[in-house]
Design a protein around this motif. Structure first.
Motif, mmCIF file in Angstrom:
data_model
loop_
_atom_site.group_PDB
_atom_site.id
_atom_site.type_symbol
_atom_site.label_atom_id
_atom_site.label_comp_id
_atom_site.label_asym_id
_atom_site.label_seq_id
_atom_site.Cartn_x
_atom_site.Cartn_y
_atom_site.Cartn_z
ATOM 1 N N ASP A 19 37.077 25.919 48.791
ATOM 2 C CA ASP A 19 38.412 26.493 48.958
ATOM 3 C C ASP A 19 38.342 27.828 49.687
ATOM 4 O OD1 ASP A 19 40.110 24.604 47.993
ATOM 5 O OD2 ASP A 19 40.224 25.391 45.951
ATOM 6 N N VAL A 20 37.463 28.696 49.196
ATOM 7 C CA VAL A 20 37.406 30.051 49.762
ATOM 8 C C VAL A 20 37.016 30.014 51.234
ATOM 9 C CG1 VAL A 20 36.164 32.249 49.691
ATOM 10 C CG2 VAL A 20 37.014 31.220 47.574
ATOM 11 N N ILE A 46 35.355 38.724 46.348
ATOM 12 C CA ILE A 46 36.430 38.908 45.358
ATOM 13 C C ILE A 46 37.186 37.595 45.149
ATOM 14 C CG2 ILE A 46 38.641 40.068 44.965
ATOM 15 C CD1 ILE A 46 37.311 42.543 46.298
ATOM 16 N N LYS A 47 37.435 36.888 46.258
ATOM 17 C CA LYS A 47 38.098 35.575 46.128
ATOM 18 C C LYS A 47 37.250 34.631 45.280
ATOM 19 C CE LYS A 47 40.629 35.073 50.470
ATOM 20 N NZ LYS A 47 40.581 34.333 51.734
ATOM 21 N N ILE A 49 35.120 35.444 42.916
ATOM 22 C CA ILE A 49 35.176 35.850 41.503
ATOM 23 C C ILE A 49 36.490 35.371 40.867
ATOM 24 C CG2 ILE A 49 35.325 37.842 39.951
ATOM 25 C CD1 ILE A 49 33.428 39.307 41.929
ATOM 26 N N ILE A 50 37.599 35.661 41.566
ATOM 27 C CA ILE A 50 38.907 35.251 41.020
ATOM 28 C C ILE A 50 38.980 33.724 40.925
ATOM 29 C CG2 ILE A 50 41.419 35.357 41.374
ATOM 30 C CD1 ILE A 50 40.311 38.114 40.805
ATOM 31 N N GLU A 53 37.017 32.549 37.911
ATOM 32 C CA GLU A 53 37.734 32.862 36.672
ATOM 33 C C GLU A 53 38.804 31.812 36.403
ATOM 34 O OE1 GLU A 53 39.139 36.883 37.089
ATOM 35 O OE2 GLU A 53 37.265 37.699 36.293
ATOM 36 N N LYS A 54 39.500 31.406 37.484
ATOM 37 C CA LYS A 54 40.566 30.430 37.337
ATOM 38 C C LYS A 54 39.995 29.045 37.029
ATOM 39 C CE LYS A 54 44.962 30.158 39.731
ATOM 40 N NZ LYS A 54 45.661 30.426 41.003
ATOM 41 N N ARG A 59 36.658 35.262 32.072
ATOM 42 C CA ARG A 59 36.754 36.566 32.705
ATOM 43 C C ARG A 59 35.361 37.001 33.114
ATOM 44 N NH1 ARG A 59 41.100 40.453 33.214
ATOM 45 N NH2 ARG A 59 42.574 38.989 34.103
ATOM 46 N N LEU A 60 35.202 37.472 34.342
ATOM 47 C CA LEU A 60 33.880 37.896 34.809
ATOM 48 C C LEU A 60 33.882 39.389 35.093
ATOM 49 C CD1 LEU A 60 33.328 34.966 37.305
ATOM 50 C CD2 LEU A 60 32.156 35.259 35.117
ATOM 51 N N LYS A 61 32.694 39.994 35.056
ATOM 52 C CA LYS A 61 32.571 41.399 35.438
ATOM 53 C C LYS A 61 32.047 41.436 36.875
ATOM 54 C CE LYS A 61 32.055 43.756 31.049
ATOM 55 N NZ LYS A 61 31.446 43.007 29.936
ATOM 56 N N PRO A 62 32.862 41.940 37.819
ATOM 57 C CA PRO A 62 32.450 41.936 39.227
ATOM 58 C C PRO A 62 31.048 42.522 39.417
ATOM 59 C CG PRO A 62 34.709 42.686 39.031
ATOM 60 C CD PRO A 62 34.209 42.490 37.637
ATOM 61 N N GLU B 33 44.847 29.859 45.901
ATOM 62 C CA GLU B 33 43.616 29.575 46.653
ATOM 63 C C GLU B 33 43.820 28.418 47.627
ATOM 64 O OE1 GLU B 33 43.889 29.603 43.393
ATOM 65 O OE2 GLU B 33 43.091 27.777 42.461
ATOM 66 N N LYS B 34 44.743 27.493 47.288
ATOM 67 C CA LYS B 34 45.022 26.388 48.210
ATOM 68 C C LYS B 34 45.826 26.907 49.405
ATOM 69 C CE LYS B 34 43.233 23.351 45.383
ATOM 70 N NZ LYS B 34 41.851 22.931 45.621
ATOM 71 N N THR B 36 45.803 30.007 50.642
ATOM 72 C CA THR B 36 44.941 30.800 51.544
ATOM 73 C C THR B 36 44.007 29.890 52.331
ATOM 74 O OG1 THR B 36 43.765 31.346 49.506
ATOM 75 C CG2 THR B 36 44.726 33.160 50.706
ATOM 76 N N ARG B 37 43.572 28.814 51.669
ATOM 77 C CA ARG B 37 42.694 27.883 52.372
ATOM 78 C C ARG B 37 43.426 27.261 53.568
ATOM 79 N NH1 ARG B 37 39.068 22.869 50.064
ATOM 80 N NH2 ARG B 37 38.316 22.287 52.108
ATOM 81 N N LYS B 40 43.792 29.768 56.285
ATOM 82 C CA LYS B 40 42.528 29.926 56.997
ATOM 83 C C LYS B 40 42.383 28.835 58.058
ATOM 84 C CE LYS B 40 38.027 31.356 55.407
ATOM 85 N NZ LYS B 40 38.030 32.695 54.926
ATOM 86 N N TYR B 68 44.129 40.244 52.796
ATOM 87 C CA TYR B 68 44.511 38.920 52.294
ATOM 88 C C TYR B 68 45.914 38.551 52.766
ATOM 89 C CZ TYR B 68 40.481 39.637 49.271
ATOM 90 O OH TYR B 68 39.221 39.881 48.813
ATOM 91 N N ARG B 221 43.248 44.735 38.088
ATOM 92 C CA ARG B 221 41.820 44.555 38.363
ATOM 93 C C ARG B 221 41.556 44.483 39.856
ATOM 94 N NH1 ARG B 221 39.517 39.643 36.676
ATOM 95 N NH2 ARG B 221 37.380 40.357 36.714
ATOM 96 N N LEU B 222 42.408 43.727 40.551
ATOM 97 C CA LEU B 222 42.222 43.630 41.996
ATOM 98 C C LEU B 222 42.397 44.995 42.645
ATOM 99 C CD1 LEU B 222 43.968 40.327 43.143
ATOM 100 C CD2 LEU B 222 41.559 40.939 43.347
ATOM 101 N N MET B 225 39.234 46.703 42.258
ATOM 102 C CA MET B 225 38.167 46.108 43.068
ATOM 103 C C MET B 225 38.360 46.370 44.546
ATOM 104 S SD MET B 225 37.123 42.358 41.726
ATOM 105 C CE MET B 225 38.190 41.730 40.495
ATOM 106 N N PHE B 232 46.916 37.335 44.033
ATOM 107 C CA PHE B 232 46.918 36.451 45.202
ATOM 108 C C PHE B 232 48.184 35.600 45.247
ATOM 109 C CE2 PHE B 232 42.224 37.139 44.952
ATOM 110 C CZ PHE B 232 42.089 37.745 46.193
#
Lengths: 85, 608
Positions: A19-20, A46-47, A49-50, A53-54, A59-62, B33-34, B36-37, B40, B68, B221-222, B225, B232
């Motif tokens: 996907d990413v 970042i994408k 990681i997110i 998580e989904k 939940r993850l720690k970057p 995510e779909k 953005t894919r 892309k 993004y 969080r984003l 980061m 998103f």
């Protein structure tokens, strides 16, 4: 943790990567590293990681993810998180 | 009972054809995510990108990371009919870029600027426990800052309003007490809206946040980061909302709402169930839902959306509920076109577009049948097709969420537009029946008033130039400020006849030059086609040229996919070009002696 559940996690992780990077043919092995994937920059990190998580409802720690050396380590990390959850 | 969700029309972003997905109204319901894919993949397909529509150079200035957002924007603009080329500077330099006259914002010719602050840019938060007056002066300080930036706007602009903050230290009072940050953001938005220049449109961040919910909107969080304070999911919606507002600015918003009847405006099939059998009105749950939908449609009509009915029915049967059912909210006269027959929907949509004299890309179809929707989608990809849920209680929301009819400024012409189209259809029918065109036109007793540029007219003049697509010699638009600056060189015509006041329906912007009067742009609303109003303008242009001592009229024609009719009209009005056959989107200079040709038919209009 059995090797089959590691395989399932790797499979799901591959979907996140596909996907990413919009690459349906993308194949990950435990040895794959960030250097081998051209577009794997900090923004895509970042994408990822997110996305993880989904996909795994965790939940993850970057910072912990950034320290991982290859996909194998990432799978192990995810497996540990999933079993803790 | 849980609401049934209809997935029949839904496409899969992984397997579907990119071009199909462009028209997929359910796109925003897919996970971020779909989307953005898909974006892309879209960005990697230059051929598809070019097909989307006219090019648009867009600059982005923001106080947060937009990488993004910028990735998704070309896809969202393509869905609104533009081939967008996005340039985003580093984030956090909004004010600096606008104030520095040598920055690329000013030196490169952008068609549009997206100005994207977040709630974090509220710079004068009132102290907790302050007085009402102190809080008000904080709002004024915010507005003063933005007003000073707006003086440097290079052209049309869409700005994000301040969304709600994620935290409410004052609890419920955050929205009500003078020191509350939520209240401060809202009041600042209201003040900004009243002070914004005409060339600027806002998108409502609070409505977006409300639609997504706090958890899906904010992403602290984003932000930590990568300095993107929105999730998103939120970014996809922001991008779509920005593209829709931009379509509004450039006159590419949709104009006509085409409605199926059976099971769309009422429950049941009038031909089978009869007057007693259809569901509309407060007696049943479904009837209530259809009433609510009709009430929403009526609101759309009141703000200028043109309604058309398109039903597979015998005409007299389709009209029966409008004539006889006491619970109907919409009436026959609310519809500017009414097509009921057994032909296929795609052909009927074409007929409606022709009758109303609009392009297919002005149409939005609402139809409960997934089969009809799919048929129209494949046959007429230009038509926006709304994906309706199975439950009529969700119809109004599905249409509302599509952002099909972006409204930038509500003018009196908007309010009267639907009536005007209804009358236009009547006039057209009368025209078809009248053999003697001249006596018919004269019989309408048309009066032209030449309007001067002033506070009451300038916004409509700028809007008409921006929104017109067919009778328009080139894509050039003017801000309200530019119109005021040109003052007496702007010719704006209001048409009134015995049927109605059409408002300002034609504008020419001129510039005196060496021995010539240059027509910078010339537009006429399609509502008044075939009324010979262009001959009136031609005459007035000749008079304006004479007053300037100019012998010639010059104009730059840029052929687009919509203004093809000008190639026939211009020669008729004396214009010639030496540039030969123009290519699409290329300028050709057309010239005429000031005096219109004597062969031009009489326009029968009284000019006051």
């Amino acid at each position: 943790m059995t090797s089959s559940s590691r395989d399932t996690v790797l499979e799901k992780l591959t979907e996140v990567f596909r996907d990413v990077f919009d690459d349906e043919a993308m194949l990950l092995t435990r040895d794959t590293t960030a250097e081998e994937i051209e577009e794997w920059d900090s923004l895509n990190q970042i994408k990822l990681i997110i996305g993880c998580e989904k996909a795994f409802s965790i939940r993850l720690k970057p910072r912990e993810i950034n320290a991982l050396q290859n996909i194998g380590e990432m799978v192990d990390h995810l497996v540990a998180h999933i079993s803790n959850a | 009972m849980p609401t049934k969700k209809n997935h029949s029309g839904k496409k899969d972003p992984e397997t579907g054809h990119l071009s199909d997905l462009l028209g997929d109204e359910a796109l925003l319901s897919h996970p971020a995510e779909k989307i953005t894919r898909l974006a892309k993949r879209f960005n990697k397909s230059p051929a598809l990108l070019r097909e989307a529509g006219p090019p648009l150079k867009v600059a982005v200035l923001s106080s947060f990371l937009t990488d993004y957002l910028v990735e998704i924007l070309p896809l969202m603009f393509a869905r609104r009919g533009f081939t967008a080329e996005i340039s985003a500077g580093p984030y956090g330099v909004m004010a600096a870029a606008l104030l520095d006259e040598t920055s690329s914002i000013h030196t490169e010719n952008f068609d549009l600027l997206l100005l994207l602050p977040s709630y974090l840019d509220l710079a004068h938060l009132p102290p907790t426990g302050c007085t009402k007056e102190e809080a008000e002066s904080c709002v004024q300080k915010e507005a003063d800052f933005w007003a000073s930036l707006w003086k440097r706007l290079p052209g049309p602009c869409v700005q994000m309003s301040f969304g709600p903050p994620p935290l409410r230290p004052l609890g419920e009072l955050d929205a009500f007490a003078p020191g509350g940050a939520t209240l401060h953001g809202r009041r600042t938005n209201m003040e900004l809206a009243t002070r914004a220049p005409a060339s600027l449109a806002f998108i409502d961040s609070e409505a977006l946040a409300y639609r997504l919910g706090k958890e899906r909107w904010h992403a602290p969080r984003l932000y930590h980061m990568c300095k993107q304070p929105f999730s998103f999911d939120a970014v996809a919606h922001i991008a779509d909302c920005l593209a829709a507002a931009s379509a509004g600015i450039f006159g590419r918003g949709r104009k006509v709402l085409v409605l199926d009847l059976d099971n769309t405006l009422w429950g049941g099939v009038i031909g089978d169930d009869g007057m007693q059998g259809i569901e509309i009105g407060p007696e049943t749950e479904e009837g209530e839902a259809f009433s609510a939908f009709q009430a929403y449609i009526l609101k759309l009509r009141q703000r200028g959306v043109i309604l058309a009915a398109c039903s597979k029915n015998a005409d007299s049967i389709a009209r029966q509920p409008f004539r006889e059912h006491p619970a109907m909210i919409l009436t026959e006269s609310d519809f500017s076109a009414f097509v009921a027959n057994f032909e296929d929907k795609a052909s009927n949509l074409k007929r409606i577009a022709e009758e109303l004299n609009v392009g297919l890309d002005s149409l939005v179809l609402v139809d409960d049948s997934p089969v009809e929707r799919e048929w129209v989608r494949t046959r007429l990809p230009e038509v926006m097709v709304i994906d309706l849920p199975d439950d009529p209680a969700g119809f109004a929301s599905a249409l509302d969420d599509a952002r099909a009819f972006p409204l930038i400024k509500l003018t009196s012409e908007d309010i009267g537009r639907a009536d005007s189209y209804t009358n236009r259809t009547k006039t057209k029918q009368a025209m078809a029946a009248t053999k003697d065109m001249d006596s018919f036109l004269a019989g309408l007793k048309p009066v032209i008033k030449v309007e001067s540029v002033g506070p009451g007219t300038v916004e409509r003049i700028a809007q008409l130039i921006a929104k017109t697509n067919q009778f328009k010699i080139n894509p050039r638009t003017f801000t309200a400020e530019e119109i005021i600056a040109r003052g007496e060189h702007v010719i704006a015509l209001r048409l009134t006849d015995r049927l109605q006041d059409y408002g300002i329906v034609s504008v020419a912007v001129t510039k005196p030059g060496e021995g010539k009067l240059e027509i910078e742009n010339w537009v006429m609303s399609c509502r008044v086609f075939s009324r010979r109003l262009e001959y009136v303008m031609r005459q007035l242009l000749a008079e304006a040229a004479k007053a300037e001592g100019a012998e010639r009229l010059d104009l730059n024609l840029v052929e687009t996919d919509r203004n093809g009719l000008l190639k026939d009209i211009l020669p008729q009005m004396g214009f010639e070009t030496r540039d030969g056959d123009g290519k699409k989107d290329v300028e050709t200079i057309w010239s005429s002696i000031a005096q219109p040709p004597s062969s031009l038919p009489a326009h029968h209009m009284k000019i006051v």
